[in-house]
Design an enzyme around this catalytic site. Structure first.
Site, PDB file in Angstrom:
ATOM      1  N   GLN A  92       2.946  33.217 -22.094  1.00 30.32           N
ATOM      2  CA  GLN A  92       3.593  32.346 -21.102  1.00 30.32           C
ATOM      3  C   GLN A  92       4.936  32.936 -20.698  1.00 30.32           C
ATOM      4  O   GLN A  92       5.730  33.334 -21.568  1.00 30.32           O
ATOM      5  CB  GLN A  92       3.789  30.929 -21.666  1.00 30.32           C
ATOM      6  CG  GLN A  92       4.299  29.948 -20.620  1.00 30.32           C
ATOM      7  CD  GLN A  92       4.405  28.515 -21.125  1.00 30.32           C
ATOM      8  OE1 GLN A  92       4.282  28.241 -22.314  1.00 30.32           O
ATOM      9  NE2 GLN A  92       4.653  27.594 -20.196  1.00 30.32           N
ATOM     10  N   ASP A 109       0.059  32.526  -6.457  1.00 32.79           N
ATOM     11  CA  ASP A 109       0.877  33.386  -7.305  1.00 32.79           C
ATOM     12  C   ASP A 109       1.372  34.542  -6.445  1.00 32.79           C
ATOM     13  O   ASP A 109       0.573  35.190  -5.749  1.00 32.79           O
ATOM     14  CB  ASP A 109       0.012  33.896  -8.478  1.00 32.79           C
ATOM     15  CG  ASP A 109       0.845  34.472  -9.607  1.00 32.79           C
ATOM     16  OD1 ASP A 109       1.663  35.377  -9.342  1.00 32.79           O
ATOM     17  OD2 ASP A 109       0.678  34.031 -10.750  1.00 32.79           O
ATOM     18  N   ILE A 110       2.679  34.805  -6.443  1.00 32.32           N
ATOM     19  CA  ILE A 110       3.220  35.873  -5.586  1.00 32.32           C
ATOM     20  C   ILE A 110       2.945  37.263  -6.168  1.00 32.32           C
ATOM     21  O   ILE A 110       3.157  38.259  -5.499  1.00 32.32           O
ATOM     22  CB  ILE A 110       4.727  35.685  -5.305  1.00 32.32           C
ATOM     23  CG1 ILE A 110       5.525  35.578  -6.592  1.00 32.32           C
ATOM     24  CG2 ILE A 110       4.956  34.481  -4.399  1.00 32.32           C
ATOM     25  CD1 ILE A 110       7.047  35.582  -6.369  1.00 32.32           C
ATOM     26  N   HIS A 150       1.126  25.275 -16.267  1.00 31.41           N
ATOM     27  CA  HIS A 150       0.336  25.689 -15.105  1.00 31.41           C
ATOM     28  C   HIS A 150      -1.001  26.250 -15.546  1.00 31.41           C
ATOM     29  O   HIS A 150      -1.112  26.896 -16.585  1.00 31.41           O
ATOM     30  CB  HIS A 150       1.076  26.730 -14.256  1.00 31.41           C
ATOM     31  CG  HIS A 150       1.591  27.909 -15.027  1.00 31.41           C
ATOM     32  ND1 HIS A 150       2.732  27.857 -15.789  1.00 31.41           N
ATOM     33  CD2 HIS A 150       1.123  29.166 -15.162  1.00 31.41           C
ATOM     34  CE1 HIS A 150       2.936  29.025 -16.355  1.00 31.41           C
ATOM     35  NE2 HIS A 150       1.969  29.843 -16.003  1.00 31.41           N
ATOM     36  N   PHE A 151      -2.010  26.002 -14.704  1.00 27.22           N
ATOM     37  CA  PHE A 151      -3.301  26.671 -14.832  1.00 27.22           C
ATOM     38  C   PHE A 151      -3.361  27.773 -13.781  1.00 27.22           C
ATOM     39  O   PHE A 151      -2.995  27.553 -12.628  1.00 27.22           O
ATOM     40  CB  PHE A 151      -4.458  25.696 -14.595  1.00 27.22           C
ATOM     41  CG  PHE A 151      -4.778  24.836 -15.780  1.00 27.22           C
ATOM     42  CD1 PHE A 151      -5.475  25.360 -16.860  1.00 27.22           C
ATOM     43  CD2 PHE A 151      -4.378  23.511 -15.827  1.00 27.22           C
ATOM     44  CE1 PHE A 151      -5.772  24.569 -17.967  1.00 27.22           C
ATOM     45  CE2 PHE A 151      -4.672  22.709 -16.933  1.00 27.22           C
ATOM     46  CZ  PHE A 151      -5.369  23.245 -18.003  1.00 27.22           C
ATOM     47  N   HIS A 152      -3.827  28.942 -14.207  1.00 28.82           N
ATOM     48  CA  HIS A 152      -4.126  30.035 -13.277  1.00 28.82           C
ATOM     49  C   HIS A 152      -5.579  29.873 -12.833  1.00 28.82           C
ATOM     50  O   HIS A 152      -6.468  29.685 -13.679  1.00 28.82           O
ATOM     51  CB  HIS A 152      -4.036  31.391 -13.977  1.00 28.82           C
ATOM     52  CG  HIS A 152      -2.685  31.766 -14.489  1.00 28.82           C
ATOM     53  ND1 HIS A 152      -1.895  32.713 -13.874  1.00 28.82           N
ATOM     54  CD2 HIS A 152      -1.986  31.343 -15.575  1.00 28.82           C
ATOM     55  CE1 HIS A 152      -0.773  32.860 -14.573  1.00 28.82           C
ATOM     56  NE2 HIS A 152      -0.803  32.040 -15.606  1.00 28.82           N
TER      57      HIS A 152
HETATM   58  P1  AMP Z   1       2.432  32.715 -17.176  1.00 32.30           P
HETATM   59  O1  AMP Z   1       2.479  34.077 -17.785  1.00 32.30           O
HETATM   60  O2  AMP Z   1       1.159  31.979 -17.496  1.00 32.30           O
HETATM   61  O3  AMP Z   1       3.681  31.907 -17.495  1.00 32.30           O
HETATM   62  O4  AMP Z   1       2.367  32.951 -15.620  1.00 32.30           O
HETATM   63  C1  AMP Z   1       3.431  32.789 -14.737  1.00 32.30           C
HETATM   64  C2  AMP Z   1       2.929  33.234 -13.388  1.00 32.30           C
HETATM   65  O5  AMP Z   1       3.850  32.822 -12.414  1.00 32.30           O
HETATM   66  C3  AMP Z   1       2.759  34.752 -13.234  1.00 32.30           C
HETATM   67  O6  AMP Z   1       1.417  35.036 -12.873  1.00 32.30           O
HETATM   68  C4  AMP Z   1       3.738  35.120 -12.118  1.00 32.30           C
HETATM   69  O7  AMP Z   1       3.238  36.124 -11.277  1.00 32.30           O
HETATM   70  C5  AMP Z   1       3.879  33.796 -11.390  1.00 32.30           C
HETATM   71  N1  AMP Z   1       5.127  33.569 -10.661  1.00 32.30           N
HETATM   72  C6  AMP Z   1       6.385  33.820 -11.089  1.00 32.30           C
HETATM   73  N2  AMP Z   1       7.281  33.424 -10.158  1.00 32.30           N
HETATM   74  C7  AMP Z   1       6.554  32.892  -9.131  1.00 32.30           C
HETATM   75  C8  AMP Z   1       6.894  32.307  -7.878  1.00 32.30           C
HETATM   76  N3  AMP Z   1       8.162  32.189  -7.475  1.00 32.30           N
HETATM   77  N4  AMP Z   1       5.891  31.874  -7.071  1.00 32.30           N
HETATM   78  C9  AMP Z   1       4.605  31.996  -7.454  1.00 32.30           C
HETATM   79  N5  AMP Z   1       4.224  32.545  -8.619  1.00 32.30           N
HETATM   80  C10 AMP Z   1       5.183  32.988  -9.445  1.00 32.30           C
END
Ligand code: AMP
Length: 141
Positions: A97, A34-35, A103-105
């Site tokens: 979301q 995650d960036i 996606h899983f964190h």
């Molecule tokens: P969610 O709230 O579960 O949809 O989480 C989306 C996640 O994607 C967040 O933690 C963001 O920081 C992450 N994210 C968004 N854009 C990117 C990217 N280009 N590369 C990696 N992580 C990202």
């Protein structure tokens, strides 16, 4: 629920149209950092199939995704010397979301250190590259 949008950022990463700090890949899944990590080592694990979230994914794809998530979680515990680890997953905006590809964190935790709020901190690319290399190496070994 809205239908799957193939132009979401994770779909672009899967198609190679957008860069990512990849840590693991097989024929059905991809994992990358995650960036905007909520803690060091925060990793996202995604299926290669077009699923918006847990509500529309094929059960077999979901089962495989959680197997891979466990693999990433175990490696992340070691690589980031974690004391614990969160696995989070959100469905639809009302539940937090923000990217609409399932996606899983995976978030390594240190005792007594709180998570940063989502999207509150952009990690240095050099740090992400170094962490991704270490986690990828552990997952290969
Ligand atoms: P969610 O709230 O579960 O949809 O989480 C989306 C996640 O994607 C967040 O933690 C963001 O920081 C992450 N994210 C968004 N854009 C990117 C990217 N280009 N590369 C990696 N992580 C990202």
């Amino acid at each position: 629920m809205p239908s799957y949008d193939p132009d979401n950022i994770f779909a672009k990463i899967l198609r190679g149209e957008f860069p990512a700090y990849k840590v693991y890949e097989d024929d059905r899944t991809l994992a990358f950092l995650d960036i905007m990590p909520q803690a060091p080592g925060h990793t996202l694990v995604v299926p290669k199939t077009a699923a918006r979230n847990v509500l529309d994914v094929e059960p077999d794809d979901l089962a495989y995704l959680i197997k891979v998530t466990q693999k990433i979680a175990k490696a992340a515990m070691t690589v980031f010397a974690a004391d614990g680890l969160n696995v989070f997953q959100f469905n639809e905006p009302a539940a937090g979301q923000s990217v609409f590809h399932l996606h899983f964190h995976v978030i390594p935790r240190k005792q007594g250190i709180a998570l940063r709020p989502p999207a509150s901190f952009k990690e240095d690319p050099a740090v992400l590259a170094d962490q991704a290399a270490k986690l990828a190496a552990a997952l290969k070994g």
